[in-house]
Design a protein around this motif. Structure first.
Motif, mmCIF file in Angstrom:
data_model
loop_
_atom_site.group_PDB
_atom_site.id
_atom_site.type_symbol
_atom_site.label_atom_id
_atom_site.label_comp_id
_atom_site.label_asym_id
_atom_site.label_seq_id
_atom_site.Cartn_x
_atom_site.Cartn_y
_atom_site.Cartn_z
ATOM 1 N N MET A 70 0.825 -1.212 0.000
ATOM 2 C CA MET A 70 0.000 0.000 0.000
ATOM 3 C C MET A 70 0.861 1.264 0.000
ATOM 4 O O MET A 70 0.528 2.255 -0.646
ATOM 5 N N THR A 71 2.003 1.216 0.731
ATOM 6 C CA THR A 71 2.876 2.389 0.787
ATOM 7 C C THR A 71 3.408 2.740 -0.600
ATOM 8 O O THR A 71 3.426 3.916 -0.995
ATOM 9 N N ARG A 72 3.804 1.685 -1.351
ATOM 10 C CA ARG A 72 4.320 1.934 -2.704
ATOM 11 C C ARG A 72 3.220 2.521 -3.601
ATOM 12 O O ARG A 72 3.481 3.404 -4.410
ATOM 13 N N TYR A 73 2.017 2.009 -3.426
ATOM 14 C CA TYR A 73 0.874 2.514 -4.203
ATOM 15 C C TYR A 73 0.642 4.001 -3.909
ATOM 16 O O TYR A 73 0.464 4.815 -4.819
ATOM 17 N N VAL A 74 0.672 4.373 -2.614
ATOM 18 C CA VAL A 74 0.448 5.772 -2.220
ATOM 19 C C VAL A 74 1.559 6.667 -2.760
ATOM 20 O O VAL A 74 1.298 7.750 -3.320
ATOM 21 N N LEU A 75 2.830 6.215 -2.619
ATOM 22 C CA LEU A 75 3.952 7.029 -3.098
ATOM 23 C C LEU A 75 3.885 7.228 -4.610
ATOM 24 O O LEU A 75 4.190 8.313 -5.119
ATOM 25 N N ARG A 76 3.484 6.181 -5.312
ATOM 26 C CA ARG A 76 3.381 6.291 -6.768
ATOM 27 C C ARG A 76 2.327 7.321 -7.162
ATOM 28 O O ARG A 76 2.550 8.159 -8.034
ATOM 29 N N ARG A 77 1.164 7.286 -6.496
ATOM 30 C CA ARG A 77 0.107 8.244 -6.808
ATOM 31 C C ARG A 77 0.535 9.668 -6.429
ATOM 32 O O ARG A 77 0.198 10.628 -7.128
ATOM 33 N N LEU A 78 1.230 9.826 -5.306
ATOM 34 C CA LEU A 78 1.708 11.157 -4.916
ATOM 35 C C LEU A 78 2.684 11.706 -5.948
ATOM 36 O O LEU A 78 2.634 12.893 -6.306
ATOM 37 N N GLY A 79 3.578 10.850 -6.446
ATOM 38 C CA GLY A 79 4.543 11.292 -7.456
ATOM 39 C C GLY A 79 3.865 11.722 -8.743
ATOM 40 O O GLY A 79 4.205 12.758 -9.329
ATOM 41 N N VAL A 80 2.879 10.925 -9.179
ATOM 42 C CA VAL A 80 2.152 11.270 -10.411
ATOM 43 C C VAL A 80 1.401 12.599 -10.228
ATOM 44 O O VAL A 80 1.394 13.451 -11.127
ATOM 45 N N SER A 81 0.793 12.795 -9.067
ATOM 46 C CA SER A 81 0.039 14.035 -8.812
ATOM 47 C C SER A 81 0.972 15.250 -8.814
ATOM 48 O O SER A 81 0.639 16.295 -9.386
ATOM 49 N N ALA A 82 2.154 15.118 -8.175
ATOM 50 C CA ALA A 82 3.107 16.235 -8.151
ATOM 51 C C ALA A 82 3.588 16.566 -9.561
ATOM 52 O O ALA A 82 3.699 17.748 -9.935
ATOM 53 N N LEU A 83 3.858 15.526 -10.358
ATOM 54 C CA LEU A 83 4.309 15.754 -11.739
ATOM 55 C C LEU A 83 3.222 16.460 -12.556
ATOM 56 O O LEU A 83 3.515 17.376 -13.347
ATOM 57 N N MET A 84 1.978 16.055 -12.360
ATOM 58 C CA MET A 84 0.873 16.703 -13.089
ATOM 59 C C MET A 84 0.781 18.183 -12.746
ATOM 60 O O MET A 84 0.580 19.028 -13.638
ATOM 61 N N LEU A 85 0.953 18.523 -11.469
ATOM 62 C CA LEU A 85 0.873 19.932 -11.068
ATOM 63 C C LEU A 85 2.002 20.749 -11.692
ATOM 64 O O LEU A 85 1.801 21.895 -12.105
ATOM 65 N N VAL A 86 3.203 20.172 -11.739
ATOM 66 C CA VAL A 86 4.331 20.886 -12.347
ATOM 67 C C VAL A 86 4.046 21.148 -13.831
ATOM 68 O O VAL A 86 4.229 22.267 -14.345
ATOM 69 N N LEU A 87 3.562 20.115 -14.532
ATOM 70 C CA LEU A 87 3.263 20.262 -15.963
ATOM 71 C C LEU A 87 2.162 21.298 -16.193
ATOM 72 O O LEU A 87 2.246 22.119 -17.112
ATOM 73 N N VAL A 88 1.136 21.263 -15.345
ATOM 74 C CA VAL A 88 0.043 22.237 -15.478
ATOM 75 C C VAL A 88 0.559 23.657 -15.257
ATOM 76 O O VAL A 88 0.201 24.585 -15.996
ATOM 77 N N SER A 89 1.417 23.834 -14.244
ATOM 78 C CA SER A 89 1.929 25.183 -13.961
ATOM 79 C C SER A 89 2.745 25.726 -15.143
ATOM 80 O O SER A 89 2.624 26.896 -15.504
ATOM 81 N N VAL A 90 3.556 24.844 -15.762
ATOM 82 C CA VAL A 90 4.353 25.283 -16.926
ATOM 83 C C VAL A 90 3.430 25.630 -18.088
ATOM 84 O O VAL A 90 3.598 26.661 -18.761
ATOM 85 N N LEU A 91 2.443 24.770 -18.321
ATOM 86 C CA LEU A 91 1.518 24.988 -19.442
ATOM 87 C C LEU A 91 0.756 26.300 -19.280
ATOM 88 O O LEU A 91 0.650 27.097 -20.222
ATOM 89 N N ILE A 92 0.219 26.527 -18.073
ATOM 90 C CA ILE A 92 -0.518 27.779 -17.823
ATOM 91 C C ILE A 92 0.376 28.984 -18.109
ATOM 92 O O ILE A 92 -0.018 29.934 -18.803
ATOM 93 N N PHE A 93 1.581 28.938 -17.576
ATOM 94 C CA PHE A 93 2.466 30.093 -17.669
ATOM 95 C C PHE A 93 2.852 30.397 -19.121
ATOM 96 O O PHE A 93 2.803 31.548 -19.565
#
Length: 320
Positions: free
Chosen positions: A1-24
């Motif tokens: 479960m820990t690996r599952y949570v860490l994987r989802r957290l990593g994907v979510s952080a990457l999505m936010l970074v990409l969105v911030s670059v795209l918006i800007f």
């Protein structure tokens, strides 16, 4: 479960970074100059003054330098100041948060209630007329954009019947009754628009789960149909529907922009529209990033909840 949570957290952080670059980047590629929008008539303004204003706002720096200054400020909790009004962006967003929170929460609650009622009732009652009515409802709800639904509801309840206002937001702390009357039409517009895809998804899941072996066994034991649907069919159909609900959050946020504009609702959606007209990059990029963060957070919670409810996901993640 820990690996599952860490994987989802990593994907979510990457999505936010990409969105911030795209918006800007997209904002910097749009036509128009924020400094001209701020000073008004460009033909009467000294070019040297415009250049000084651009330098003051940091707009003459290379885009990567501007992005780094903005995103590091966001990480420190400093969103900067509006190019147009010079008020703090966090202050401006804070004033619009409550109306948007009210509208999206009311729209989501109405959408879920409508989806559950119009999905379960045709299954329990096996009524063909009711099934055809729900099919027509979902088709209309998915075909008509939220702003069209809003205009139709205004024409019926505000113009024709005169029973509900089409604008006039009042904070709930000032007058709760007036607030709820003003909220009803925009929330209903969002609720109808968002319930249509949920109903279609949930009805398909209910139909599929009805054919499962354990459901046929329950029917064979002589359980009443209502009990079979509520105890054995609906809980199993709700799990896949959680994914649809997470995706629906994005539709809530995007739909709220149009609905707020139609009903002059003073939330984040109308703030984005006004800021686009003024080329107020500081307000637009932070507001859109906030909405994107809410969308990513809700989908992250849905993913984690899905992982808790369905052990097969945890087993599959551990086997990788």
């Amino acid at each position: 479960m820990t690996r599952y949570v860490l994987r989802r957290l990593g994907v979510s952080a990457l999505m936010l970074v990409l969105v911030s670059v795209l918006i800007f980047v997209v904002l910097r590629l749009l036509p128009g100059d924020p400094t001209i929008a701020r000073v008004g008539a460009a033909q009467n303004v000294d070019p040297a003054a415009l250049a000084a204003l651009r330098a003051e706002l940091g707009l003459d720096d290379p885009i990567p330098v501007q992005y780094w200054a903005w995103i590091t400020g966001v990480l420190r909790g400093e969103l900067g100041r509006s190019y147009f009004s010079q008020f703090g962006v966090d202050e401006i967003i804070g004033q619009r948060l409550l109306p948007t929170f009210e509208l999206t929460l009311a729209g989501m609650v109405l959408a879920v209630l409508l989806a559950l009622a119009l999905s379960v009732l045709p299954t329990v009652l096996r009524s063909r007329p009711l099934g055809r009515f729900v099919d027509g409802y979902t088709t209309l709800g998915m075909a008509a954009p939220p702003f069209v639904l809003g205009i139709v509801l205004v024409a019926i309840f505000s113009v024709r019947l005169g029973v509900l206002p089409n604008e006039g937001y009042v904070a709930p702390a000032e007058d709760l009754l007036t607030n709820l009357r003003a909220l009803l039409l925009p929330a209903l517009t969002l609720g109808i628009a968002l319930s249509a895809p949920l109903i279609r998804y949930l009805r398909a899941e209910l139909s599929e789960v009805e054919q499962a072996r354990h459901v046929r066994t329950a029917v064979g034991k002589g359980l009443r149909r209502r009990a079979v649907v509520l105890r054995h069919v609906l809980p199993n159909a709700m799990l896949p529907a959680l994914t649809s609900l997470g995706i629906t959050t994005g539709a809530v946020l995007s739909g709220a922009v149009a609905v707020e504009y139609v009903f002059r609702w003073p939330g984040l959606g109308s703030l984005i529209v006004d800021s686009v007209y003024k080329r107020d990059y500081a307000v637009i990029q932070s507001t859109v990033l906030l909405l994107a963060a809410v969308f990513v957070l809700v989908n992250l919670l849905v993913d984690l909840l899905y992982g808790v409810l369905d052990p097969r996901l945890r087993v599959g993640e551990a086997a990788r």
